[in-house]
Design an enzyme around this catalytic site. Structure first.
Site, mmCIF file in Angstrom:
data_model
loop_
_atom_site.group_PDB
_atom_site.id
_atom_site.type_symbol
_atom_site.label_atom_id
_atom_site.label_comp_id
_atom_site.label_asym_id
_atom_site.label_seq_id
_atom_site.Cartn_x
_atom_site.Cartn_y
_atom_site.Cartn_z
ATOM 1 N N GLY A 56 32.284 40.387 45.302
ATOM 2 C CA GLY A 56 32.986 39.060 45.119
ATOM 3 C C GLY A 56 34.105 38.987 44.231
ATOM 4 O O GLY A 56 35.124 38.184 44.560
ATOM 5 N N ASP A 72 24.768 35.833 35.432
ATOM 6 C CA ASP A 72 24.268 37.073 35.870
ATOM 7 C C ASP A 72 22.937 37.870 35.388
ATOM 8 O O ASP A 72 22.242 38.535 36.011
ATOM 9 C CB ASP A 72 25.390 38.051 35.539
ATOM 10 C CG ASP A 72 26.804 37.677 36.187
ATOM 11 O OD1 ASP A 72 26.634 37.420 37.442
ATOM 12 O OD2 ASP A 72 27.885 38.357 35.773
ATOM 13 N N LYS A 126 25.454 34.055 44.630
ATOM 14 C CA LYS A 126 25.791 35.244 44.257
ATOM 15 C C LYS A 126 25.802 36.464 45.383
ATOM 16 O O LYS A 126 25.461 35.963 46.484
ATOM 17 C CB LYS A 126 25.049 35.625 43.157
ATOM 18 C CG LYS A 126 25.151 34.932 41.894
ATOM 19 C CD LYS A 126 26.694 34.959 41.053
ATOM 20 C CE LYS A 126 26.753 34.137 40.122
ATOM 21 N NZ LYS A 126 27.963 34.311 39.358
ATOM 22 N N ARG A 158 19.984 34.179 44.213
ATOM 23 C CA ARG A 158 19.154 34.814 43.129
ATOM 24 C C ARG A 158 18.501 33.659 42.658
ATOM 25 O O ARG A 158 17.462 34.213 41.981
ATOM 26 C CB ARG A 158 19.921 35.216 42.094
ATOM 27 C CG ARG A 158 20.877 36.523 42.491
ATOM 28 C CD ARG A 158 21.763 37.030 41.086
ATOM 29 N NE ARG A 158 22.483 38.370 41.504
ATOM 30 C CZ ARG A 158 23.617 38.673 41.062
ATOM 31 N NH1 ARG A 158 24.218 38.102 40.236
ATOM 32 N NH2 ARG A 158 24.179 39.587 41.431
HETATM 33 C C1 S3P Z 1 32.882 38.033 37.130
HETATM 34 C C2 S3P Z 1 32.804 36.510 37.035
HETATM 35 C C3 S3P Z 1 31.033 36.078 37.607
HETATM 36 C C4 S3P Z 1 30.163 37.075 37.807
HETATM 37 C C5 S3P Z 1 30.609 38.291 38.500
HETATM 38 C C6 S3P Z 1 31.896 38.904 37.641
HETATM 39 C C7 S3P Z 1 34.359 38.495 36.913
HETATM 40 O O1 S3P Z 1 31.128 35.242 38.533
HETATM 41 O O2 S3P Z 1 28.978 36.705 38.376
HETATM 42 O O3 S3P Z 1 29.868 39.353 38.415
HETATM 43 O O4 S3P Z 1 34.461 39.346 36.937
HETATM 44 O O5 S3P Z 1 35.171 37.288 36.882
HETATM 45 P P1 S3P Z 1 31.686 33.668 38.562
HETATM 46 O O6 S3P Z 1 32.867 33.776 39.212
HETATM 47 O O7 S3P Z 1 30.534 32.945 39.311
HETATM 48 O O8 S3P Z 1 31.869 33.225 36.909
#
Ligand code: S3P
Length: 427
Positions: free
Chosen positions: A94, A313, A340, A344
């Site tokens: 993501g 996380d 996620k 989760r």
């Molecule tokens: C991340 C942000 C988080 C996290 C992901 C990494 C990042 O998500 O869950 O593993 O590197 O910006 P969110 O966008 O929900 O904060």
């Protein structure tokens, strides 16, 4: 690696772990180095497949990368990044997809982004909305604009003043990265402070970014310019350290150290939650770097609010800690957990119930009634549903309890390919 993995309980746990380079910082180091003019060096890049996906993509977009003495050397595309003829495969990541949308918004032309089955279920409307206000266009599937995506970038983009509706470092970062190609300042407002890696790293490579705390949130303002090249030194990933912290705390004969971590405030909330539960878990200094020390503990229940662990996380592994604690813990306002790599919220409840404790969901809250000790966990089976953090959470429960058989375990490689080996080295 086999997709079904057995983890046995172990009697004693001792040792020191070096977790992979921080995933968030690794993605950003690759993207900023690709955007910069000149040659950047990245030391300690995450070995995970998510970061490897970003690496392949930045080379498709015109950066040149090579491995040199354990570092990655990146030559930014001199005349700026360009459209790739091929699809950009973000796999399970993501962060790759959302941050890349921000970068590509400022690269004129049509870009195609794809992902695996898990990523293709995750909402991309949250980045589409601000990026379209800035002048890009993003087409996805259905209302939530899931992948596969078509994105049309253009220059210059418009500056924007945007309040991010959900606490998301990825959305904030996508806007700031697009802001590099805007014709005026970009202001991003977040109601809860999320990890600041993008702001901190943009500053390190010469971009003017101001940041002001406002209540529990923050206002970030970026003035557009091209990043300069930089030598990035990536610290260890605190979200991976959390698995070993909980392992030591719930195991009945353990003493573990984790070396060199990113200990920025938005990343180490889990340490304070564990301490509140009675865990002997501390951030410690080892030769100028912050590490973590954790030992066998007696845990009791606590109440946890999402803002204590922004990005949530660490909730799956904290739910394992809650299952070993005495009393009923509650995780409040956890709606972000549903979007996620897997749901989760459902997955954490399923894991706790599978290992023999009791969990239930009320609205967006997760309740866990603990067993008082991981020794009371049963030997169980668990399907990790294409989610690396669910694999590792189940493995920790099995290791401290009475063993576990995990289906879909290969997905652990998306963030921590050597996790099972590192775990085995501690017994
Ligand atoms: C991340 C942000 C988080 C996290 C992901 C990494 C990042 O998500 O869950 O593993 O590197 O910006 P969110 O966008 O929900 O904060």
């Amino acid at each position: 690696m086999m997709d079904r993995q057995r983890v046995e309980a172990v009697e004693h746990l001792r040792g020191t772990v070096r977790v992979p380079g921080d995933k968030s910082i690794s993605h950003r180091a690759l993207l900023l180095s690709a955007l910069a003019s000149g040659v950047s060096v990245i030391s300690g890049l995450s070995s995970g497949h998510d970061v490897a996906a970003t690496r392949v993509i930045v080379s498709q977009l015109g950066a040149e990368l090579r491995d040199e003495d354990g570092d990655v050397v990146v030559e930014g595309a001199r005349d700026g990044l360009r459209v790739s003829a091929g699809k950009l495969d973000c796999q399970n990541s993501g962060t790759t997809m959302r941050l890349l949308c921000g970068v590509l918004a400022g690269v004129p032309g049509e870009h195609h982004l794809v992902g695996d089955a898990s990523l293709s279920r995750r909402p991309m409307d949250r980045v589409a909305m601000p990026l379209e206000l800035m002048g890009a266009r993003l087409e996805g599937q259905g209302e939530r604009r899931t992948a596969p995506l078509r994105l049309w970038g253009s220059t210059p983009l418009q500056g924007i003043d945007y309040a991010v509706p959900e606490p998301s470092a990825q959305v904030k970062s996508a806007i700031l990265l697009a802001g590099l190609a805007a014709n005026g300042a970009c202001v991003v407002r977040e109601a809860i402070r999320t990890r600041s890696a993008t702001e901190d790293m943009l500053r390190a490579c010469g971009v003017t970014v101001t940041s002001e705390s406002v209540g529990a949130g923050r206002v970030v303002e970026l003035t557009p310019s091209r990043p300069t090249s930089h030598h990035w030194r990536v610290p260890g990933d605190p979200s991976q350290a959390a698995f070993f912290a909980v392992l030591a705390a719930i195991h009945d004969d353990a003493s573990l150290d984790v070396l060199s971590l990113d200990a920025s405030p938005e990343r180490v909330g889990f340490v304070f939650v564990l301490q509140r539960m009675g865990a002997r878990v501390d951030l410690v200094e080892h030769g100028g770097a912050i590490g973590l020390r954790a030992e066998t503990s007696m845990l009791h229940a606590t109440e946890i609010h999402a803002h204590e662990i922004p990005s949530v996380d660490e909730v799956p592994i904290l739910s394992v800690a809650a299952a070993a604690a005495s009393g009923v813990s509650v995780f409040r306002e956890m709606s972000e957990l549903r979007v996620k790599e897997s749901d989760r919220l459902e997955g954490s409840a399923r894991l706790v119930n599978a290992l023999g404790a009791r969990a239930w969901i009320e609205g967006d809250d997760l309740y866990v009634e603990g067993l008082g000790s991981a020794r009371r966990f049963r030997d169980f089976s668990f399907d990790a549903a294409l989610d690396h953090r669910m694999v590792m959470s189940a493995a920790i429960a099995g290791c401290a309890g009475h063993g576990v058989t995990i289906d879909g375990a290969a997905t652990v490689a998306s963030s921590y390919p050597t996790f099972f080996r590192d775990l085995a080295l501690l017994s």
